[in-house]
Design an enzyme around this catalytic site. Structure first.
Site, PDB file in Angstrom:
ATOM      1  N   THR A 123       0.834  -1.209   0.000  1.00  0.00           N
ATOM      2  CA  THR A 123       0.000   0.000   0.000  1.00  0.00           C
ATOM      3  C   THR A 123       0.869   1.261   0.000  1.00  0.00           C
ATOM      4  O   THR A 123       0.681   2.161  -0.818  1.00  0.00           O
ATOM      5  CB  THR A 123      -0.897   0.013   1.252  1.00  0.00           C
ATOM      6  OG1 THR A 123      -0.111  -0.410   2.371  1.00  0.00           O
ATOM      7  CG2 THR A 123      -2.099  -0.886   1.111  1.00  0.00           C
ATOM      8  N   PHE A 162      -8.082   5.364   3.318  1.00  0.00           N
ATOM      9  CA  PHE A 162      -7.721   4.494   4.442  1.00  0.00           C
ATOM     10  C   PHE A 162      -8.947   3.800   5.052  1.00  0.00           C
ATOM     11  O   PHE A 162      -8.888   3.302   6.168  1.00  0.00           O
ATOM     12  CB  PHE A 162      -6.994   5.301   5.519  1.00  0.00           C
ATOM     13  CG  PHE A 162      -5.629   5.779   5.088  1.00  0.00           C
ATOM     14  CD1 PHE A 162      -4.550   4.908   5.030  1.00  0.00           C
ATOM     15  CD2 PHE A 162      -5.417   7.095   4.734  1.00  0.00           C
ATOM     16  CE1 PHE A 162      -3.286   5.334   4.632  1.00  0.00           C
ATOM     17  CE2 PHE A 162      -4.156   7.546   4.334  1.00  0.00           C
ATOM     18  CZ  PHE A 162      -3.093   6.653   4.276  1.00  0.00           C
ATOM     19  N   CYS A 169      -8.005   2.123   8.492  1.00  0.00           N
ATOM     20  CA  CYS A 169      -6.598   1.726   8.550  1.00  0.00           C
ATOM     21  C   CYS A 169      -5.928   2.194   9.839  1.00  0.00           C
ATOM     22  O   CYS A 169      -5.857   3.391  10.117  1.00  0.00           O
ATOM     23  CB  CYS A 169      -5.858   2.308   7.354  1.00  0.00           C
ATOM     24  SG  CYS A 169      -4.130   1.858   7.342  1.00  0.00           S
TER      25      CYS A 169
HETATM   26  C1  HEM Z   1      -6.907  -1.366   7.041  1.00  0.00           C
HETATM   27  C2  HEM Z   1      -5.441   1.335   3.287  1.00  0.00           C
HETATM   28  C3  HEM Z   1      -0.941   1.455   5.162  1.00  0.00           C
HETATM   29  C4  HEM Z   1      -2.288  -1.745   8.525  1.00  0.00           C
HETATM   30  C5  HEM Z   1      -6.892  -0.617   5.880  1.00  0.00           C
HETATM   31  C6  HEM Z   1      -8.046  -0.318   5.080  1.00  0.00           C
HETATM   32  C7  HEM Z   1      -7.637   0.416   4.027  1.00  0.00           C
HETATM   33  C8  HEM Z   1      -6.215   0.619   4.161  1.00  0.00           C
HETATM   34  C9  HEM Z   1      -8.495   0.953   2.908  1.00  0.00           C
HETATM   35  C10 HEM Z   1      -9.473  -0.786   5.358  1.00  0.00           C
HETATM   36  C11 HEM Z   1      -9.711  -2.110   4.688  1.00  0.00           C
HETATM   37  C12 HEM Z   1     -11.140  -2.584   4.767  1.00  0.00           C
HETATM   38  O1  HEM Z   1     -12.044  -1.816   5.082  1.00  0.00           O
HETATM   39  O2  HEM Z   1     -11.338  -3.754   4.472  1.00  0.00           O
HETATM   40  C13 HEM Z   1      -4.091   1.612   3.484  1.00  0.00           C
HETATM   41  C14 HEM Z   1      -3.300   2.467   2.625  1.00  0.00           C
HETATM   42  C15 HEM Z   1      -2.042   2.514   3.160  1.00  0.00           C
HETATM   43  C16 HEM Z   1      -2.045   1.666   4.340  1.00  0.00           C
HETATM   44  C17 HEM Z   1      -3.816   3.188   1.378  1.00  0.00           C
HETATM   45  C18 HEM Z   1      -0.820   3.252   2.699  1.00  0.00           C
HETATM   46  C19 HEM Z   1      -0.829   4.342   1.990  1.00  0.00           C
HETATM   47  C20 HEM Z   1      -0.925   0.624   6.259  1.00  0.00           C
HETATM   48  C21 HEM Z   1       0.229   0.383   7.113  1.00  0.00           C
HETATM   49  C22 HEM Z   1      -0.152  -0.546   8.037  1.00  0.00           C
HETATM   50  C23 HEM Z   1      -1.547  -0.871   7.784  1.00  0.00           C
HETATM   51  C24 HEM Z   1       1.585   1.053   6.957  1.00  0.00           C
HETATM   52  C25 HEM Z   1       0.609  -1.192   9.183  1.00  0.00           C
HETATM   53  C26 HEM Z   1       1.567  -0.760   9.817  1.00  0.00           C
HETATM   54  C27 HEM Z   1      -3.654  -1.918   8.401  1.00  0.00           C
HETATM   55  C28 HEM Z   1      -4.433  -2.788   9.264  1.00  0.00           C
HETATM   56  C29 HEM Z   1      -5.758  -2.669   8.849  1.00  0.00           C
HETATM   57  C30 HEM Z   1      -5.775  -1.735   7.725  1.00  0.00           C
HETATM   58  C31 HEM Z   1      -3.876  -3.646  10.398  1.00  0.00           C
HETATM   59  C32 HEM Z   1      -6.962  -3.377   9.461  1.00  0.00           C
HETATM   60  C33 HEM Z   1      -7.510  -2.518  10.592  1.00  0.00           C
HETATM   61  C34 HEM Z   1      -8.710  -3.161  11.272  1.00  0.00           C
HETATM   62  O3  HEM Z   1      -9.568  -3.679  10.578  1.00  0.00           O
HETATM   63  O4  HEM Z   1      -8.763  -3.088  12.496  1.00  0.00           O
HETATM   64  N1  HEM Z   1      -5.782  -0.029   5.312  1.00  0.00           N
HETATM   65  N2  HEM Z   1      -3.299   1.138   4.488  1.00  0.00           N
HETATM   66  N3  HEM Z   1      -1.973  -0.137   6.703  1.00  0.00           N
HETATM   67  N4  HEM Z   1      -4.484  -1.313   7.502  1.00  0.00           N
HETATM   68 FE1  HEM Z   1      -3.899  -0.011   6.055  1.00  0.00          FE
END
Ligand code: HEM
Length: 459
Positions: free
Chosen positions: A268, A396, A403
């Site tokens: 991502t 996010f 996120c």
């Molecule tokens: C969840 C995007 C970077 C860890 C999400 C979701 C999106 C997203 C859209 C929601 C997914 C859903 O609704 O099914 C992004 C984008 C990133 C990024 C665009 C970078 C530009 C990161 C980073 C980490 C991370 C750096 C970890 C260090 C997570 C986790 C979730 C999540 C653990 C699940 C949260 C939960 O459901 O409790 N991300 N992410 N993401 N992201 Fe990111």
């Protein structure tokens, strides 16, 4: 009386499966959105899916009293390796609640600032590589940013060095993770009986899971034996307590989350940096303005953590990149009970996956104007970002399942862009390069090669 949701012609039993582009499914979904407008329905091997493409519909499904995150096929498949880690947990699984409450404070902007030195360390390795390769070398920014994000995550989450910039081949953990993700996607689209018959493939899949798990377990055990005083995520998970129940995370749950951070955070963030690089080369006026800001704050000096808040245009470039090209293009929810969308217009039952296509909803002209397809970071400047309608900008995700790594990703991307723009003039290796994309769990630029020359005005 509800209106039928439009749907392209389909085959019996297979539904629309054979009409979806095998290499770039995203193209098919975008084409249908162009043809059918705000909503359409697909039947993929019996799985009912509704795609929504307007801000209004997205805003409606953000209501967590009516809709909750659902796990589409390939994501559900990754539970074989990361089970109820934060990303792949169902919202009612107890471990999701414990990890979410325990980790939320550790991921906030203030806590992420403590990771600044580690992030700068890895960004400097990338800069050094580009300096050493020199102006005439053709660089692959997607690959280099992927090495950067993997190394940054390993260092900031568990104080482990993958040293990707110093290796000829990927670290075994990284290779296992990449293969695991590819096979998860393939398994989701094969009938269960076919998966069961593919014994060799299944063995390799299990070995890849073992390779990832073994390293995570080793790092956890090592940390318990030799504790360190560092505010990384592993320490938070080992010693933190859920503020609601007082429970700690089990070692198994810590393992799932360590691997989850690597999976969710690397492609991502690297794709975001790659798309931002594309836009900076394509829009020289934006590059000039960004460089002016960076020069004003840094001059020839080294970036300090206190500089980040002095670079609003850098943040605007990233926010606008994420509006047009978020790499996490789809988010999937299900209604908690049978319901209608759009003020009673469209009926959806509670077994249907509702997928929002971010590359459509975040370009809705009703919110972003007639030039919504244009890259223009000014939209994010001077308080305009803060005044956007709810859920209009959401690369996010949203709500409780949004996120958790948002601040980490933005800080890492800001540091990297600042270091690169301070040092290099960037250009496409092929001056006629037009953006095209490739798709795995995320979407990123394809065949994009660049030159990074020392700044002409500094020689
Ligand atoms: C969840 C995007 C970077 C860890 C999400 C979701 C999106 C997203 C859209 C929601 C997914 C859903 O609704 O099914 C992004 C984008 C990133 C990024 C665009 C970078 C530009 C990161 C980073 C980490 C991370 C750096 C970890 C260090 C997570 C986790 C979730 C999540 C653990 C699940 C949260 C939960 O459901 O409790 N991300 N992410 N993401 N992201 Fe990111």
């Amino acid at each position: 009386m509800s209106t039928p949701i439009p749907s392209p012609p389909a085959l019996p039993i297979l539904g629309h499966a054979t009409y979806i582009d095998k290499v770039l499914p995203h193209k098919s979904f975008m084409d249908w959105a162009d043809e059918y407008g705000e909503i359409y329905r697909l039947d993929i091997l019996g799985r009912k899916t509704v795609f929504i493409n307007s801000y209004e519909l997205l805003n409606e499904v953000c209501n967590e009293k009516r809709f909750l995150k659902s796990l589409p096929g390939p994501i559900a498949q990754t539970r074989a390796g990361i089970f109820d880690g934060l990303f792949t947990a169902y919202s009612d699984e107890p471990n999701w609640g414990i990890a979410h409450r325990l980790l939320m404070p550790v991921f906030n902007t203030a806590s992420i600032r403590a990771m600044f030195d580690d992030m700068l360390d890895i960004a400097s390795q990338l800069v050094l590589k580009w300096e050493r390769f020199g102006a005439s070398s053709q660089l692959d920014p997607v690959e280099d940013y992927t090495n950067l994000t993997l190394d940054t995550l390993a260092l900031t989450t568990m104080s482990y060095r993958l040293n990707s910039f110093y290796r000829g081949t990927p670290h075994p953990f990284v290779q296992a993770m990449v293969d695991f993700l590819i096979e998860s996607g393939l398994r989701a689209n094969r009938p269960a009986i076919v998966n069961a018959m593919m014994r060799g493939t299944t063995y390799k899949y299990e070995q890849d899971i073992k390779t990832m798990s073994d390293l995570a377990d080793h790092i956890i055990a090592e940390r318990k034996t030799n504790p360190i005083d560092k505010p990384d995520l592993l320490n938070a998970m080992l010693y933190g307590k859920d503020p609601k129940t007082g429970q700690r995370l089990s070692d198994e749950s810590i393992r799932y989350n360590l691997i989850t951070f690597m999976i969710a955070g690397h492609e991502t963030t690297s794709a975001t940096l790659a798309f931002a690089t594309y836009y900076l080369i394509k829009y020289p006026a934006v590059m000039r303005k960004l460089r002016e800001e960076i020069d004003q704050v840094l001059g020839d000096g080294t970036l300090q953590s206190s500089d980040l808040s002095k670079m609003p245009y850098c943040l605007a470039v990233l926010r606008e990149t994420l509006r047009l090209r978020t790499p996490a293009v789809y988010r999937t929810v299900r209604a908690l009970e049978d319901t209608t969308l759009c003020g009673g217009k469209y009926f959806v039952d509670s077994t249907t996956n509702i997928v929002s296509i971010s590359w459509k909803v975040m370009r809705d002209p009703k919110i972003w104007g007639e030039d919504s397809e244009e890259f223009n970071p000014e939209r994010m400047m001077d308080g305009k970002f803060e005044k956007l309608p709810p859920n209009a900008w959401q690369p996010f995700g949203y709500g409780s399942r949004g996120c958790i790594g948002r601040a980490l990703a933005l800080q890492e991307a800001q540091i990297t862009l600042a270091c690169i723009v301070q040092k290099f003039d960037l250009s496409f290796a092929d001056p006629a390069y037009e953006l095209n994309v490739k798709q795995s769990l995320t979407i990123k630029p394809a065949h994009m090669y660049i030159h990074a020359a020392p700044r002409a005005d500094k020689i």
